[in-house]
Design a protein around this motif. Structure first.
Motif, PDB file in Angstrom:
ATOM      1  N   TYR A   1      -7.772  -2.176  -4.146  1.00  0.00           N
ATOM      2  CA  TYR A   1      -7.231  -2.486  -2.847  1.00  0.00           C
ATOM      3  C   TYR A   1      -8.282  -2.997  -1.857  1.00  0.00           C
ATOM      4  O   TYR A   1      -8.231  -3.864  -0.949  1.00  0.00           O
ATOM      5  CB  TYR A   1      -6.871  -1.074  -2.256  1.00  0.00           C
ATOM      6  CG  TYR A   1      -5.983  -1.230  -0.897  1.00  0.00           C
ATOM      7  CD1 TYR A   1      -4.839  -1.856  -0.665  1.00  0.00           C
ATOM      8  CD2 TYR A   1      -6.867  -0.904   0.152  1.00  0.00           C
ATOM      9  CE1 TYR A   1      -4.403  -1.825   0.609  1.00  0.00           C
ATOM     10  CE2 TYR A   1      -6.258  -0.689   1.566  1.00  0.00           C
ATOM     11  CZ  TYR A   1      -5.234  -1.425   1.678  1.00  0.00           C
ATOM     12  OH  TYR A   1      -4.583  -1.396   2.965  1.00  0.00           O
TER      13      TYR A   1
ATOM     14  N   THR B   1       1.326  -6.655  -5.400  1.00  0.00           N
ATOM     15  CA  THR B   1       1.678  -5.051  -5.503  1.00  0.00           C
ATOM     16  C   THR B   1       1.950  -4.862  -6.882  1.00  0.00           C
ATOM     17  O   THR B   1       1.855  -3.720  -7.365  1.00  0.00           O
ATOM     18  CB  THR B   1       2.795  -4.977  -4.610  1.00  0.00           C
ATOM     19  OG1 THR B   1       2.493  -5.148  -3.206  1.00  0.00           O
ATOM     20  CG2 THR B   1       3.233  -3.340  -4.672  1.00  0.00           C
TER      21      THR B   1
ATOM     22  N   LEU C   1      -6.893   5.103  -0.399  1.00  0.00           N
ATOM     23  CA  LEU C   1      -7.387   3.669  -0.559  1.00  0.00           C
ATOM     24  C   LEU C   1      -9.023   3.558  -0.268  1.00  0.00           C
ATOM     25  O   LEU C   1      -9.233   2.576  -0.239  1.00  0.00           O
ATOM     26  CB  LEU C   1      -6.455   2.814  -0.054  1.00  0.00           C
ATOM     27  CG  LEU C   1      -4.977   2.918  -0.607  1.00  0.00           C
ATOM     28  CD1 LEU C   1      -4.191   1.963   0.016  1.00  0.00           C
ATOM     29  CD2 LEU C   1      -4.950   2.671  -2.051  1.00  0.00           C
TER      30      LEU C   1
ATOM     31  N   THR D   1      -7.874   1.944  -8.166  1.00  0.00           N
ATOM     32  CA  THR D   1      -6.882   1.317  -7.456  1.00  0.00           C
ATOM     33  C   THR D   1      -7.543   1.351  -6.048  1.00  0.00           C
ATOM     34  O   THR D   1      -7.391   0.173  -5.333  1.00  0.00           O
ATOM     35  CB  THR D   1      -5.919   2.469  -7.239  1.00  0.00           C
ATOM     36  OG1 THR D   1      -5.083   2.830  -8.376  1.00  0.00           O
ATOM     37  CG2 THR D   1      -4.617   2.017  -6.227  1.00  0.00           C
TER      38      THR D   1
ATOM     39  N   ALA E   1       0.940  -1.191   0.186  1.00  0.00           N
ATOM     40  CA  ALA E   1       0.113  -0.033  -0.052  1.00  0.00           C
ATOM     41  C   ALA E   1       0.839   1.368  -0.055  1.00  0.00           C
ATOM     42  O   ALA E   1       0.554   2.162  -0.757  1.00  0.00           O
ATOM     43  CB  ALA E   1      -0.848  -0.256   1.082  1.00  0.00           C
TER      44      ALA E   1
END
Length: 715
Positions: A327, A89, A195, A323, A61
Motif C-alpha cells: 500500500y 485492489t 496500512l 500489505t 483500502a
C-alpha cells in the motif's frame, strides 16, 4: 450507508440449498466495492432479494480492511476508482491467503481485450457491464453464494465429525485453545486494516509481550535487505511495557547477526523459514510468499504454547506488513504519477505560451512586409518587374502566415479549444472556390486539373472556414507533390453509408506518391517523407494533421492511399451529408473592397518602427490623417490633443501594455467613443476576450490584410 447490510427475507422462493438455511448465521457475506454511494445503493436494492449479508466498501483500502476481517462468497469490484483502481485492489486481495481464491466479478462501463485479459489474469471469474442488468447480476451472484454455502456446510459437517471423534481431547485442550484463539483473534483484529508499518509493529509487540514472551524486537527490511523500521518492547520496562522505536543502526549486534544469516540463506532453502537461534535469543523470519520482510526476535525461554503460537503470529504479521508495504509503495507510485501529470500539464502550459509568443514574434516582421508590398503596388503600379516582385513577396508572406496559423490551429484542436461555427453549406460551391484560388499555381506548374462534380448541391452541416482549410490543404498538397505537367483530379459525390449518406471528396494526383513505410503515419504531426536538400517539397508536416483533425471535428474521416513512391496518391474525405436544402449558404468569397470614402483621424500605436511607418504611409495614401506613437504613455498624450476617430493599438507595448492603454482611452473624454482596434500577433481566444474586456471594438492579427483593415475602419 452502513458498511454491512443484512438483507431482509426474500419474497421469492429460494433454491434448494437456500431453503435449508437455519438463520442469519448461515448467510454468506458478499463484498461490494465502489466509490459512488448511489451505485452501492443500486447494488443493495438489486441484491436484497438474495437474503445475504452485503458488505460495502468505498475504496480499495477499505476493501482490504474488510478482506482481513471476514471470508466472502464473492466480491463485486468496480474497475474505475480513485487512488487505487479495481485491478490494483484485486492484486492486493490475491495476496491474502483467505481471499486467494475468492471469486471476483469486475463491474465496468468499458472493457477492451487488454483490460479483460488483465482482469482474468488476476483471477476474475466474470465481467459485468455497467449499468447492470438486475436479473443477470442476481443469477450470477446466486451461483457463487450457493457454492460458498455448500462448501461451508461441508466444512461444518467435517468439523462436527472431527469434534465428535476428538471430544475428550478437545475438553483437555479447551483452556489452551481458548487462550490461543483469543490471542490470535486479537492480533488479527489489531493488524486488520493497518496500512502504516509503525502502527503494525506496535500492534504486534503489544500482543507478543508479555503474553508470549518477556522481551521482543521487530525489524523490517526493504528489497535490498536494509533495515527500514525497528522497535523493541520488554515487560521489564515501565510505563505499561511500552514499545520503544529504534533507529536501524541501533539494532543490537546479536539481533543483526541473526538477521544477516536469514538474509544470506537461499530463498528456497528449508532453513530460510526456520527459527534462527543464538543462545536464548531466537529470530522468527517474517516471510510473505518468497519475499523476506524482516524478523521477530524473542529473548528468553518459551512455553510450549508460546512456541506453537509464535509461528502463526509471525505468519499473520508478515501478511499485514506485506500489505502495508504494498500500500505504501502504491501510494508513492500514485504520488509520482500525479507529479508526472502535473509536469505534463506544466509542459503543455509552457508549450501554449511558447506557441502564442512564437506566433507574435513571427507575425511582427510579417506585418511591415505586407504593408510595404501594398505600398509598392500603390506607388509603382505600371512597372511589370516591380509588380512581379510585389506579387512574389505577397505570396510568400501569405504562405508564412498560413504556416503560423496551421501550427496554432493544430495546437488548439489538440487542446479542445476550437469550436466550429456550423451552418448548411454546399460542398460543391466550396470546392469550386478553392480550385479558383489555386488556378494560378496550377497554371504556373503547367498541371492539368480534372474536375468531377454532381449536378445538384451536396449539402452538409459544417464550418465554412474550417472546411475551406481542408479542401485548400489537400489541393495545395497535390500541387506541391506533383511534378510540373502532372495531372490532378478532384471529385465530389454522394456516398451511401449506414443509416444516412456521406459527402465524398476525393483529391488524386500522379505525383511522387507515398512510401509504404510512411503511409500509416502520413497524418501524424511533423511527419514527412525523406526531404531533398533543395527543399522543393518543404514544409512543417502540419497540413495533413490539420486536415484529419478538422474532418474528425465534423464527424467524418479522411483516408490516404498510394501504390508507392512515384505512383501518385489519393485522399478520400467522408463527411456526414444533409438531405435536400432549399437554399444552402455558400461560403463567402473574398472581394475587392472600395477605397476610403471618409477621411478619419487615425492614431497608430506600435513599438515596431517598420510597422508604424508602413501602416502610417498606407493610411495616409488612402486619405486619412494619421499620427503615431511608439509606447502607451506617448499614445495617451497624443490622443488627448489629436482626438483620433480610430486607434490602431498593439498589445505587446513597453511601459504599459495595450489592454491598459485601451482602458485608459475609454476613460478619457476625448477618446471614449473612438474605434479601438487591436493590431497584434496575439490571437488566441483568451487574448481576444481580454481585448473585449479592456474596451477594444475589433481584434486583427498581424500581418493585417490592408483591405480588411480599410473595411473595419470604414465601419
Amino acid at each position: 450507508m452502513s458498511a454491512v447490510s443484512a438483507t431482509s427475507a426474500a419474497a421469492a422462493a429460494p433454491s434448494s440449498i437456500w431453503g435449508g438455511l437455519d438463520g442469519p448465521a448461515d448467510r454468506a457475506d458478499i463484498l461490494i466495492v465502489d466509490d459512488l454511494p448511489e451505485k452501492l445503493l443500486v447494488f443493495e436494492t438489486v441484491l436484497g432479494d438474495l437474503n445475504q449479508n452485503l458488505v460495502f466498501a468505498r475504496s480499495g483500502a477499505d476493501a482490504l480492511r474488510q478482506i482481513l476481517r471476514r471470508d466472502f462468497a464473492v466480491i463485486l469490484l468496480d474497475v474505475n476508482m480513485p487512488d487505487m483502481d479495481g485491478f490494483e485492489t484485486a492484486t492486493l486481495i490475491r495476496r491474502y491467503k483467505r481471499a486467494a481464491h475468492t471469486p471476483i466479478i469486475f463491474i465496468t462501463s468499458y472493457a477492451d481485450e487488454m483490460q479483460t485479459a488483465r482482469g482474468y489474469s488476476l483471477g476474475a471469474v466474470d465481467y459485468i457491464p455497467s449499468p447492470v442488468v438486475p436479473e443477470v447480476l442476481r443469477s450470477k451472484i446466486r451461483v457463487f453464494v450457493e457454492l460458498h454455502i455448500l462448501q461451508r456446510r461441508i466444512a461444518r459437517q467435517a468439523e462436527e465429525r472431527v469434534a465428535l471423534a476428538a471430544s475428550e481431547a478437545a475438553l483437555r485442550l479447551a483452556e489452551e485453545s481458548t487462550r490461543r484463539s483469543s490471542l490470535l483473534a486479537g492480533l488479527s483484529h489489531a493488524l486488520s486494516g493497518v496500512l502504516d508499518l509503525r502502527q503494525g509493529i506496535h500492534a504486534l509487540l503489544t500482543h507478543v509481550v508479555p503474553a508470549l514472551a518477556a522481551n521482543a524486537t521487530v525489524a523490517l527490511v526493504d528489497e535490498r535487505g536494509v533495515v527500514t523500521h525497528a522497535a523493541t518492547r520488554s515487560s521489564l520496562f515501565e510505563d505499561d511495557a511500552a514499545s520503544v522505536e529504534l533507529s536501524p543502526s541501533a539494532l543490537p549486534s546479536a539481533h543483526f547477526a541473526l538477521l544477516r544469516e536469514a538474509l544470506e540463506a537461499p530463498a528456497d532453502a528449508p532453513a530460510r523459514t526456520a527459527n534462527f537461534v543464538d543462545g536464548a535469543l531466537q529470530m522468527l523470519p517474517l516471510i510473505h510468499g518468497d519475499r523476506f520482510i524482516g524478523g521477530l526476535w524473542i529473548d528468553g525461554e518459551l512455553t510450549a504454547l508460546s512456541a506453537a503460537l509464535l509461528d502463526e503470529v509471525a505468519a499473520r504479521a508478515a501478511i499485514a506488513f506485506a500489505t502495508a508495504s504494498l500500500y505504501g509503495a502504491l501510494q508513492v507510485e500514485i504520488a509520482e504519477r500525479r507529479q508526472a501529470e502535473a509536469r505534463l500539464e506544466e509542459a503543455s502550459r509552457r508549450k501554449d505560451e511558447f506557441l502564442a509568443m512564437l506566433a507574435h514574434e513571427l507575425r511582427n516582421p510579417l506585418a511591415p512586409i505586407r504593408n510595404a508590398v501594398e505600398l509598392i503596388r500603390l506607388a509603382a503600379p505600371a512597372e511589370a518587374k516591380v509588380r512581379w516582385a510585389a506579387d512574389v513577396t505577397d505570396r510568400q508572406v501569405r504562405q508564412l502566415t498560413r504556416l503560423v496559423d496551421e501550427l496554432l490551429d493544430v495546437a488548439r484542436i489538440s487542446q479542445g479549444k476550437v469550436v466550429l461555427q456550423t451552418q448548411c453549406l454546399d460542398l460543391v460551391t466550396l470546392v469550386t472556390q478553392a480550385i479558383d484560388s489555386q488556378r494560378d499555381m496550377l497554371h504556373k506548374r503547367h498541371q492539368t486539373l480534372t474536375l468531377s462534380l454532381p449536378d445538384k448541391p451536396v449539402n452538409l452541416n459544417g464550418d465554412a472556414t474550417r472546411l475551406a482549410q481542408v479542401v485548400n490543404n489537400l489541393l495545395s498538397n497535390a500541387i506541391k507533390y506533383t511534378p510540373e505537367g502532372g495531372a490532378i483530379s478532384v471529385s465530389v459525390a454522394h456516398e451511401p453509408g449506414g443509416p444516412g449518406e456521406f459527402a465524398l471528396l476525393e483529391v488524386s494526383d500522379n505525383g511522387i506518391g507515398i512510401d509504404a513505410d510512411l503511409l500509416p503515419h502520413v497524418f501524424e504531426l511533423f511527419e514527412q517523407g525523406k526531404r531533398a536538400l533543395d527543399r522543393t517539397q518543404g514544409g512543417l508536416g502540419v497540413g495533413l494533421t490539420l486536415v484529419q483533425r478538422l474532418v474528425q471535428l465534423h464527424g467524418g474521416e479522411v483516408v490516404a492511399t498510394s501504390a508507392g513512391a512515384g505512383q501518385g496518391s489519393q485522399f478520400r474525405v467522408l463527411l456526414p451529408c444533409l438531405g435536400d436544402v432549399e437554399e444552402p449558404v455558400a461560403p463567402e468569397r473574398s472581394e475587392q473592397l472600395p477605397a476610403a470614402t471618409v477621411a478619419r483621424r487615425i492614431l497608430v500605436v506600435d513599438d515596431n518602427v517598420d510597422v508604424v511607418e508602413t501602416t502610417t504611409m498606407l493610411l495616409s495614401l488612402s486619405g486619412h490623417q494619421v499620427r503615431s506613437a511608439k509606447d502607451g504613455l506617448q499614445a495617451l498624450h497624443i490622443a488627448t490633443e489629436f482626438r483620433p476617430d480610430v486607434v490602431l493599438l498593439d498589445i505587446g507595448l513597453p511601459l504599459m501594455d495595450g489592454y491598459e492603454v485601451a482602458r485608459r482611452l475609454r476613460q478619457t473624454p476625448q477618446t471614449a467613443g473612438a474605434l479601438l482596434i487591436a493590431l497584434t500577433g496575439y490571437g488566441q481566444q483568451g487574448d481576444r476576450q481580454r481585448g473585449r474586456d479592456a474596451g477594444f471594438d475589433g481584434h486583427m492579427l498581424k500581418p493585417v490584410d490592408p483591405h480588411a483593415l480599410a473595411k473595419m475602419i470604414e465601419g
